[in-house]
Design a protein around this motif. Structure first.
Motif, PDB file in Angstrom:
ATOM      1  N   SER A  25       9.203  -0.915   3.990  1.00  0.00           N
ATOM      2  CA  SER A  25       8.614   0.088   4.826  1.00  0.00           C
ATOM      3  C   SER A  25       9.223  -0.743   6.124  1.00  0.00           C
ATOM      4  O   SER A  25       9.706   0.316   6.869  1.00  0.00           O
ATOM      5  CB  SER A  25       6.890   0.052   4.815  1.00  0.00           C
ATOM      6  OG  SER A  25       6.863   0.341   6.332  1.00  0.00           O
ATOM      7  N   ARG A  44       7.946   8.175   4.855  1.00  0.00           N
ATOM      8  CA  ARG A  44       6.912   8.477   4.347  1.00  0.00           C
ATOM      9  C   ARG A  44       6.192   7.904   2.927  1.00  0.00           C
ATOM     10  O   ARG A  44       5.458   7.963   2.953  1.00  0.00           O
ATOM     11  CB  ARG A  44       7.175  10.029   4.832  1.00  0.00           C
ATOM     12  CG  ARG A  44       5.317  11.515   4.605  1.00  0.00           C
ATOM     13  CD  ARG A  44       6.359  12.215   4.265  1.00  0.00           C
ATOM     14  NE  ARG A  44       5.119  13.272   3.932  1.00  0.00           N
ATOM     15  CZ  ARG A  44       4.713  14.186   4.003  1.00  0.00           C
ATOM     16  NH1 ARG A  44       6.061  14.968   3.932  1.00  0.00           N
ATOM     17  NH2 ARG A  44       3.124  15.274   3.733  1.00  0.00           N
ATOM     18  N   ASN A  45       7.275   7.942   2.117  1.00  0.00           N
ATOM     19  CA  ASN A  45       6.940   7.835   0.596  1.00  0.00           C
ATOM     20  C   ASN A  45       6.653   6.633   0.661  1.00  0.00           C
ATOM     21  O   ASN A  45       5.884   6.402  -0.200  1.00  0.00           O
ATOM     22  CB  ASN A  45       8.428   7.674   0.127  1.00  0.00           C
ATOM     23  CG  ASN A  45       8.663   9.211  -0.428  1.00  0.00           C
ATOM     24  OD1 ASN A  45       8.140  10.453  -0.138  1.00  0.00           O
ATOM     25  ND2 ASN A  45      10.048   9.628  -0.672  1.00  0.00           N
ATOM     26  N   ARG A  47       4.563   5.082   2.564  1.00  0.00           N
ATOM     27  CA  ARG A  47       3.748   4.680   3.083  1.00  0.00           C
ATOM     28  C   ARG A  47       3.158   5.244   2.520  1.00  0.00           C
ATOM     29  O   ARG A  47       1.368   4.835   2.081  1.00  0.00           O
ATOM     30  CB  ARG A  47       3.799   5.068   4.466  1.00  0.00           C
ATOM     31  CG  ARG A  47       3.662   4.705   5.995  1.00  0.00           C
ATOM     32  CD  ARG A  47       3.517   5.768   7.453  1.00  0.00           C
ATOM     33  NE  ARG A  47       3.231   6.279   6.962  1.00  0.00           N
ATOM     34  CZ  ARG A  47       4.597   7.610   7.572  1.00  0.00           C
ATOM     35  NH1 ARG A  47       5.788   6.843   8.164  1.00  0.00           N
ATOM     36  NH2 ARG A  47       4.404   8.493   7.892  1.00  0.00           N
ATOM     37  N   ARG A  48       3.409   6.167   1.913  1.00  0.00           N
ATOM     38  CA  ARG A  48       1.491   6.472   0.772  1.00  0.00           C
ATOM     39  C   ARG A  48       1.453   6.135  -0.472  1.00  0.00           C
ATOM     40  O   ARG A  48       0.466   5.871  -0.723  1.00  0.00           O
ATOM     41  CB  ARG A  48       2.649   7.948   0.282  1.00  0.00           C
ATOM     42  CG  ARG A  48       2.308   9.136   1.070  1.00  0.00           C
ATOM     43  CD  ARG A  48       2.021  10.613   1.263  1.00  0.00           C
ATOM     44  NE  ARG A  48       2.120  11.381   2.256  1.00  0.00           N
ATOM     45  CZ  ARG A  48       2.203  12.568   2.656  1.00  0.00           C
ATOM     46  NH1 ARG A  48       2.401  13.373   0.777  1.00  0.00           N
ATOM     47  NH2 ARG A  48       1.442  12.989   3.146  1.00  0.00           N
ATOM     48  N   ASN A  49       2.970   5.513  -0.880  1.00  0.00           N
ATOM     49  CA  ASN A  49       3.097   5.078  -1.962  1.00  0.00           C
ATOM     50  C   ASN A  49       2.089   3.363  -1.828  1.00  0.00           C
ATOM     51  O   ASN A  49       1.593   2.380  -2.513  1.00  0.00           O
ATOM     52  CB  ASN A  49       4.068   3.896  -2.255  1.00  0.00           C
ATOM     53  CG  ASN A  49       5.131   5.103  -3.188  1.00  0.00           C
ATOM     54  OD1 ASN A  49       4.463   5.920  -3.749  1.00  0.00           O
ATOM     55  ND2 ASN A  49       6.556   5.433  -3.155  1.00  0.00           N
ATOM     56  N   ALA A  51      -0.433   3.384   0.330  1.00  0.00           N
ATOM     57  CA  ALA A  51      -1.873   4.070   0.202  1.00  0.00           C
ATOM     58  C   ALA A  51      -2.401   3.899  -1.263  1.00  0.00           C
ATOM     59  O   ALA A  51      -3.760   3.574  -1.545  1.00  0.00           O
ATOM     60  CB  ALA A  51      -1.805   5.002   1.356  1.00  0.00           C
ATOM     61  N   ARG A  52      -1.942   4.356  -1.767  1.00  0.00           N
ATOM     62  CA  ARG A  52      -2.132   4.525  -2.913  1.00  0.00           C
ATOM     63  C   ARG A  52      -2.026   3.122  -3.930  1.00  0.00           C
ATOM     64  O   ARG A  52      -2.719   2.493  -4.328  1.00  0.00           O
ATOM     65  CB  ARG A  52      -0.979   4.954  -4.204  1.00  0.00           C
ATOM     66  CG  ARG A  52      -0.774   7.124  -4.251  1.00  0.00           C
ATOM     67  CD  ARG A  52       0.154   7.749  -4.328  1.00  0.00           C
ATOM     68  NE  ARG A  52       0.596   8.346  -4.603  1.00  0.00           N
ATOM     69  CZ  ARG A  52       1.704   9.098  -4.063  1.00  0.00           C
ATOM     70  NH1 ARG A  52       2.378   7.896  -3.253  1.00  0.00           N
ATOM     71  NH2 ARG A  52       1.487   9.973  -3.734  1.00  0.00           N
ATOM     72  N   THR A  55      -5.406   2.192  -3.039  1.00  0.00           N
ATOM     73  CA  THR A  55      -6.451   2.333  -3.034  1.00  0.00           C
ATOM     74  C   THR A  55      -6.993   1.835  -4.645  1.00  0.00           C
ATOM     75  O   THR A  55      -8.464   2.529  -4.716  1.00  0.00           O
ATOM     76  CB  THR A  55      -6.227   4.049  -3.698  1.00  0.00           C
ATOM     77  OG1 THR A  55      -6.248   4.649  -1.824  1.00  0.00           O
ATOM     78  CG2 THR A  55      -7.012   4.844  -3.786  1.00  0.00           C
TER      79      THR A  55
END
Length: 68
Positions: A25, A44-45, A47-49, A51-52, A55
């Motif tokens: 990132s 975007r990918n 950041r989302r990864n 976040a996954r 989680t």
């Protein structure tokens, strides 16, 4: 990367994966600032990864706390 693959990993592996995603990132932000970025969706990918991964780490921590 999907959640099934992440749930199979250990918390240490997930922390390593999170560190790699944060480095990616940072590198992507640097590319964007210098105008060298070709694929803007990569930010975007990443950041989302990240976040996954966070989680799944939180889910594993909550499950461990519940067992104890």
């Amino acid at each position: 990367m999907d959640a099934k693959e992440l749930r199979e990993k250990t918390p240490d592996q997930l922390r390593d994966e999170l560190a790699n995603l944060k480095k990616e990132s940072f590198n992507l932000r640097f590319q964007q600032a210098t105008g060298q970025m070709e694929n803007t969706a990569a930010m975007r990918n990443a950041r989302r990864n990240a976040a996954r991964v966070k989680t799944i780490l939180n889910e594993k921590a909550a499950a461990a706390a519940k067992e104890a």
